[in-house]
Design a protein around this motif. Structure first.
Motif, PDB file in Angstrom:
ATOM      1  N   PHE A   1      -5.848   0.224   1.033  1.00 48.12           N
ATOM      2  CA  PHE A   1      -5.563   1.637   1.308  1.00 48.12           C
ATOM      3  C   PHE A   1      -4.645   1.818   2.508  1.00 48.12           C
ATOM      4  O   PHE A   1      -4.713   2.817   3.204  1.00 48.12           O
ATOM      5  CB  PHE A   1      -6.875   2.403   1.513  1.00 48.12           C
ATOM      6  CG  PHE A   1      -7.802   2.267   0.344  1.00 48.12           C
ATOM      7  CD1 PHE A   1      -7.529   2.927  -0.847  1.00 48.12           C
ATOM      8  CD2 PHE A   1      -8.930   1.458   0.425  1.00 48.12           C
ATOM      9  CE1 PHE A   1      -8.368   2.788  -1.943  1.00 48.12           C
ATOM     10  CE2 PHE A   1      -9.776   1.321  -0.668  1.00 48.12           C
ATOM     11  CZ  PHE A   1      -9.502   1.981  -1.857  1.00 48.12           C
ATOM     12  N   GLY A   2      -3.816   0.818   2.738  1.00 45.89           N
ATOM     13  CA  GLY A   2      -2.899   0.885   3.876  1.00 45.89           C
ATOM     14  C   GLY A   2      -2.009   2.106   3.768  1.00 45.89           C
ATOM     15  O   GLY A   2      -1.538   2.431   2.679  1.00 45.89           O
ATOM     16  N   ASP A   3      -1.820   2.783   4.895  1.00 52.57           N
ATOM     17  CA  ASP A   3      -1.010   3.998   4.806  1.00 52.57           C
ATOM     18  C   ASP A   3      -0.003   4.093   5.947  1.00 52.57           C
ATOM     19  O   ASP A   3       0.529   5.144   6.220  1.00 52.57           O
ATOM     20  CB  ASP A   3      -1.916   5.226   4.772  1.00 52.57           C
ATOM     21  CG  ASP A   3      -3.024   5.159   5.794  1.00 52.57           C
ATOM     22  OD1 ASP A   3      -2.970   4.255   6.656  1.00 52.57           O
ATOM     23  OD2 ASP A   3      -3.938   5.987   5.751  1.00 52.57           O
TER      24      ASP A   3
ATOM     25  N   VAL B   1       2.762  -8.626   1.918  1.00 53.43           N
ATOM     26  CA  VAL B   1       2.676  -9.532   0.760  1.00 53.43           C
ATOM     27  C   VAL B   1       3.809 -10.566   0.812  1.00 53.43           C
ATOM     28  O   VAL B   1       3.581 -11.772   0.686  1.00 53.43           O
ATOM     29  CB  VAL B   1       2.738  -8.746  -0.571  1.00 53.43           C
ATOM     30  CG1 VAL B   1       2.764  -9.695  -1.760  1.00 53.43           C
ATOM     31  CG2 VAL B   1       1.566  -7.791  -0.676  1.00 53.43           C
ATOM     32  N   GLU B   2       5.036 -10.097   1.039  1.00 55.38           N
ATOM     33  CA  GLU B   2       6.174 -11.020   1.103  1.00 55.38           C
ATOM     34  C   GLU B   2       6.094 -11.896   2.361  1.00 55.38           C
ATOM     35  O   GLU B   2       6.380 -13.089   2.312  1.00 55.38           O
ATOM     36  CB  GLU B   2       7.501 -10.249   1.111  1.00 55.38           C
ATOM     37  CG  GLU B   2       7.850  -9.588  -0.219  1.00 55.38           C
ATOM     38  CD  GLU B   2       7.046  -8.332  -0.489  1.00 55.38           C
ATOM     39  OE1 GLU B   2       6.677  -7.635   0.473  1.00 55.38           O
ATOM     40  OE2 GLU B   2       6.753  -8.050  -1.675  1.00 55.38           O
TER      41      GLU B   2
ATOM     42  N   VAL C   1       7.110  -2.296  12.329  1.00 60.96           N
ATOM     43  CA  VAL C   1       5.927  -2.199  11.474  1.00 60.96           C
ATOM     44  C   VAL C   1       6.051  -3.151  10.290  1.00 60.96           C
ATOM     45  O   VAL C   1       7.100  -3.207   9.647  1.00 60.96           O
ATOM     46  CB  VAL C   1       5.764  -0.772  10.921  1.00 60.96           C
ATOM     47  CG1 VAL C   1       4.571  -0.694   9.979  1.00 60.96           C
ATOM     48  CG2 VAL C   1       5.590   0.230  12.047  1.00 60.96           C
ATOM     49  N   LEU C   2       4.973  -3.861  10.029  1.00 62.38           N
ATOM     50  CA  LEU C   2       4.885  -4.623   8.780  1.00 62.38           C
ATOM     51  C   LEU C   2       3.943  -3.829   7.889  1.00 62.38           C
ATOM     52  O   LEU C   2       2.748  -3.703   8.167  1.00 62.38           O
ATOM     53  CB  LEU C   2       4.344  -6.032   9.033  1.00 62.38           C
ATOM     54  CG  LEU C   2       4.283  -6.930   7.793  1.00 62.38           C
ATOM     55  CD1 LEU C   2       5.676  -7.176   7.204  1.00 62.38           C
ATOM     56  CD2 LEU C   2       3.623  -8.263   8.123  1.00 62.38           C
ATOM     57  N   CYS C   3       4.511  -3.247   6.826  1.00 69.25           N
ATOM     58  CA  CYS C   3       3.725  -2.343   5.990  1.00 69.25           C
ATOM     59  C   CYS C   3       2.762  -3.101   5.091  1.00 69.25           C
ATOM     60  O   CYS C   3       2.898  -4.299   4.862  1.00 69.25           O
ATOM     61  CB  CYS C   3       4.658  -1.486   5.141  1.00 69.25           C
ATOM     62  SG  CYS C   3       5.621  -0.339   6.142  1.00 69.25           S
ATOM     63  N   GLY C   4       1.790  -2.352   4.597  1.00 69.54           N
ATOM     64  CA  GLY C   4       0.794  -2.920   3.698  1.00 69.54           C
ATOM     65  C   GLY C   4       1.347  -3.064   2.286  1.00 69.54           C
ATOM     66  O   GLY C   4       2.521  -2.777   2.026  1.00 69.54           O
ATOM     67  N   THR C   5       0.499  -3.492   1.394  1.00 68.83           N
ATOM     68  CA  THR C   5       0.905  -3.707   0.008  1.00 68.83           C
ATOM     69  C   THR C   5       1.366  -2.398  -0.629  1.00 68.83           C
ATOM     70  O   THR C   5       0.871  -1.324  -0.296  1.00 68.83           O
ATOM     71  CB  THR C   5      -0.280  -4.232  -0.810  1.00 68.83           C
ATOM     72  OG1 THR C   5      -1.383  -3.358  -0.570  1.00 68.83           O
ATOM     73  CG2 THR C   5      -0.669  -5.613  -0.382  1.00 68.83           C
TER      74      THR C   5
ATOM     75  N   GLU D   1      -3.474  -3.673  -6.105  1.00 69.50           N
ATOM     76  CA  GLU D   1      -3.779  -4.942  -6.783  1.00 69.50           C
ATOM     77  C   GLU D   1      -3.018  -6.125  -6.179  1.00 69.50           C
ATOM     78  O   GLU D   1      -3.345  -7.274  -6.436  1.00 69.50           O
ATOM     79  CB  GLU D   1      -3.544  -4.850  -8.297  1.00 69.50           C
ATOM     80  CG  GLU D   1      -2.109  -4.588  -8.712  1.00 69.50           C
ATOM     81  CD  GLU D   1      -1.813  -3.089  -8.875  1.00 69.50           C
ATOM     82  OE1 GLU D   1      -2.447  -2.271  -8.161  1.00 69.50           O
ATOM     83  OE2 GLU D   1      -0.961  -2.740  -9.703  1.00 69.50           O
ATOM     84  N   PHE D   2      -1.998  -5.836  -5.329  1.00 71.71           N
ATOM     85  CA  PHE D   2      -1.293  -6.933  -4.676  1.00 71.71           C
ATOM     86  C   PHE D   2      -2.129  -7.542  -3.553  1.00 71.71           C
ATOM     87  O   PHE D   2      -1.796  -8.587  -3.024  1.00 71.71           O
ATOM     88  CB  PHE D   2       0.038  -6.460  -4.067  1.00 71.71           C
ATOM     89  CG  PHE D   2       1.062  -6.044  -5.080  1.00 71.71           C
ATOM     90  CD1 PHE D   2       0.954  -6.434  -6.418  1.00 71.71           C
ATOM     91  CD2 PHE D   2       2.150  -5.264  -4.703  1.00 71.71           C
ATOM     92  CE1 PHE D   2       1.912  -6.050  -7.348  1.00 71.71           C
ATOM     93  CE2 PHE D   2       3.110  -4.873  -5.632  1.00 71.71           C
ATOM     94  CZ  PHE D   2       2.991  -5.259  -6.960  1.00 71.71           C
ATOM     95  N   ALA D   3      -3.197  -6.853  -3.192  1.00 70.17           N
ATOM     96  CA  ALA D   3      -3.998  -7.276  -2.041  1.00 70.17           C
ATOM     97  C   ALA D   3      -4.471  -8.713  -2.168  1.00 70.17           C
ATOM     98  O   ALA D   3      -4.485  -9.460  -1.200  1.00 70.17           O
ATOM     99  CB  ALA D   3      -5.187  -6.343  -1.864  1.00 70.17           C
ATOM    100  N   GLU D   4      -4.819  -9.110  -3.381  1.00 68.61           N
ATOM    101  CA  GLU D   4      -5.362 -10.462  -3.537  1.00 68.61           C
ATOM    102  C   GLU D   4      -4.316 -11.549  -3.340  1.00 68.61           C
ATOM    103  O   GLU D   4      -4.655 -12.714  -3.231  1.00 68.61           O
ATOM    104  CB  GLU D   4      -6.066 -10.605  -4.892  1.00 68.61           C
ATOM    105  CG  GLU D   4      -5.391  -9.894  -6.026  1.00 68.61           C
ATOM    106  CD  GLU D   4      -6.332  -9.703  -7.215  1.00 68.61           C
ATOM    107  OE1 GLU D   4      -6.294 -10.562  -8.088  1.00 68.61           O
ATOM    108  OE2 GLU D   4      -7.102  -8.702  -7.231  1.00 68.61           O
ATOM    109  N   ASP D   5      -3.022 -11.156  -3.293  1.00 68.94           N
ATOM    110  CA  ASP D   5      -1.979 -12.159  -3.052  1.00 68.94           C
ATOM    111  C   ASP D   5      -1.941 -12.622  -1.604  1.00 68.94           C
ATOM    112  O   ASP D   5      -1.258 -13.581  -1.274  1.00 68.94           O
ATOM    113  CB  ASP D   5      -0.591 -11.584  -3.405  1.00 68.94           C
ATOM    114  CG  ASP D   5      -0.479 -11.279  -4.888  1.00 68.94           C
ATOM    115  OD1 ASP D   5      -1.340 -11.783  -5.645  1.00 68.94           O
ATOM    116  OD2 ASP D   5       0.447 -10.552  -5.270  1.00 68.94           O
ATOM    117  N   VAL D   6      -2.623 -11.897  -0.729  1.00 74.11           N
ATOM    118  CA  VAL D   6      -2.549 -12.234   0.689  1.00 74.11           C
ATOM    119  C   VAL D   6      -3.702 -13.169   1.050  1.00 74.11           C
ATOM    120  O   VAL D   6      -4.859 -12.758   1.034  1.00 74.11           O
ATOM    121  CB  VAL D   6      -2.607 -10.956   1.551  1.00 74.11           C
ATOM    122  CG1 VAL D   6      -2.563 -11.300   3.027  1.00 74.11           C
ATOM    123  CG2 VAL D   6      -1.469 -10.010   1.181  1.00 74.11           C
ATOM    124  N   SER D   7      -3.367 -14.421   1.373  1.00 68.82           N
ATOM    125  CA  SER D   7      -4.440 -15.357   1.713  1.00 68.82           C
ATOM    126  C   SER D   7      -4.740 -15.278   3.207  1.00 68.82           C
ATOM    127  O   SER D   7      -3.831 -15.086   4.016  1.00 68.82           O
ATOM    128  CB  SER D   7      -4.055 -16.784   1.314  1.00 68.82           C
ATOM    129  OG  SER D   7      -3.356 -17.410   2.361  1.00 68.82           O
TER     130      SER D   7
END
Ligand code: ADP
Ligand code: MG
Length: 373
Positions: free
Chosen positions: A169-171, A185-186, A212-216, A220-226
């Motif tokens: 829920f990054g905003d 993510v990148e 700022v490094l923005c969120g996904t 559903e991209f959240a799971e790509d972040v280890s």
């Protein structure tokens, strides 16, 4: 742009030729001397009065020589060259006095970016990572982080990063009205191949000294972040920013735990509404008590406090049986007016009670003594 007189030290002949031609072909850079042997350069390089030393640290010995170079060339900036990013090595050479770290082979653009990024202050090894966690739901922490980031940059004149790790829920992107090319993510996906200079471009500039490094873009991209890549990314970002503010989700998940563990400080943020905030805060504190140093590491903040005064703060401290580090007033109108204009409350109304509370917190953070590395 000043003229850079470069002393290049590189043990590999082919790499030496390659880097020499890059330096020669970069505007405002002059290659005044080069050496394959670091010790030799230490003895003779001075006659060319270099003001920038590019020192290959892949040779084990050169790593130990950094300190001697700093002493022998006090007027020069030293950038370490390595074929691979290594957080441990970066930390060691910066403690020894080098300004930064550059992955070789580099291009003219990367060389210039390195100079601009590390500038006169160098890689900020005394960086401070702060994670903002809310025990439950809406807490006002995104508003707080955004405004605090601006205040810290203004006060310290140093680089500040905001990382939106509230993956679902990054905003932050909405908050700053950004359409980011690259997100967390990148950045975490590419981290293995990045150096501080290239990582910097994943952060979007939003004001002087604030990125700022923005969120996904999609939940559903959240799971790509280890968590491992996330921790590595934070550790690299430390060489770029003096202060790093991390927005994490309310839940204890692998990313919020990784962020908390990578931080010097964890701020628990809770918004006054409904009356359960004391209970939630106590429960959250309970979890962090497992850390031996939790009393210095964990701080609490209440937002939307009315009246926002010292009595109320003491009352909250009694309620949670723990110090309250900061209280922010209820200023819904100002906060939403700012949001609608894509601006920060601290900027539109610096004299408002909200801006003053945030400024006070920024002053506390800037005034803290820091342990190095
Ligand atoms: N100090 C404050 N006083 C009043 N309202 C606030 C304050 N801070 C934030 N808000 C409002 O509360 C809501 C949630 O704020 P936000 O910063 O997004 O919190 P979170 O990141 O914890 O979800 C927003 O509508 C915001 O305008
Ligand atoms: Mg938020």
């Amino acid at each position: 742009m000043p003229e850079y007189r470069v002393l290049l030290i590189e043990q590999n002949r082919i790499m030496m030729e390659r880097l020499s031609s890059v330096v020669r072909n970069t505007k405002n850079f002059q290659l005044v001397s080069r050496a394959m042997d670091a010790r030799e350069a230490l003895g003779q390089g001075g006659v060319f009065v270099p003001n920038l030393i590019l020192l290959d640290i892949d040779a084990q010995e050169s790593m130990q020589l950094v300190r001697e170079f700093v002493r022998a060339f006090p007027q020069a900036g030293i950038l370490a060259l390595s074929s691979q990013w290594n957080a441990q090595a970066a930390s060691t050479i910066v403690k020894a006095g080098a300004k930064g770290y550059l992955i070789k082979p580099f291009t003219s653009e990367e060389l210039i970016a390195a100079i601009n990024t590390f500038g006169n202050s160098g890689m900020g090894m005394i960086s401070e990572v702060m994670t903002f966690f809310s025990p439950k739901g809406k807490s006002g922490k995104t508003t707080l982080i955004a405004n605090l980031g601006m205040a810290l940059a203004q006060k310290s004149g140093q680089n500040v990063a905001i990382i939106d790790a509230d993956l679902q829920f990054g905003d932050m992107a909405v908050f700053f009205n950004l359409d980011p090319q690259s997100t967390i993510v990148e950045a975490t996906r590419d981290i293995k191949f990045l150096s501080p200079i290239s990582l910097n471009s994943y952060f979007m500039p939003i004001a002087e000294h604030v990125r700022v490094l923005c969120g996904t873009k999609r939940p559903e991209f959240a799971e790509d972040v280890s968590p491992k890549a996330f921790t590595d990314m934070i550790s690299m970002a430390r060489s770029l920013f003096r202060y790093i503010l991390v927005d994490v989700p309310s839940a204890f998940n692998p990313i919020s735990v990784a962020a908390a563990e990578a931080s010097e400080r964890v701020y628990l943020v809770s918004m006054i509404s409904g009356g359960y905030e004391g209970k939630h805060m106590r429960q959250a504190l309970e979890i962090f008590k497992a850390w031996p140093d939790y009393e210095t590491k964990v701080k609490t903040i209440f937002t939307r406090v009315e009246p926002c005064d010292i009595q109320k703060q003491q009352q909250l401290e009694t309620l949670i049986e723990y110090p309250v580090c900061s209280i922010l007033p209820n200023e819904y109108l100002l906060v939403s007016e700012a949001a609608n204009n894509g601006r920060m409350a601290v900027d539109i109304k610096p004299e408002s009670p909200l801006a003053r509370s945030i400024d006070l917190l920024a002053a506390q953070i800037c005034g803290r003594p820091h342990k190095v590395g």
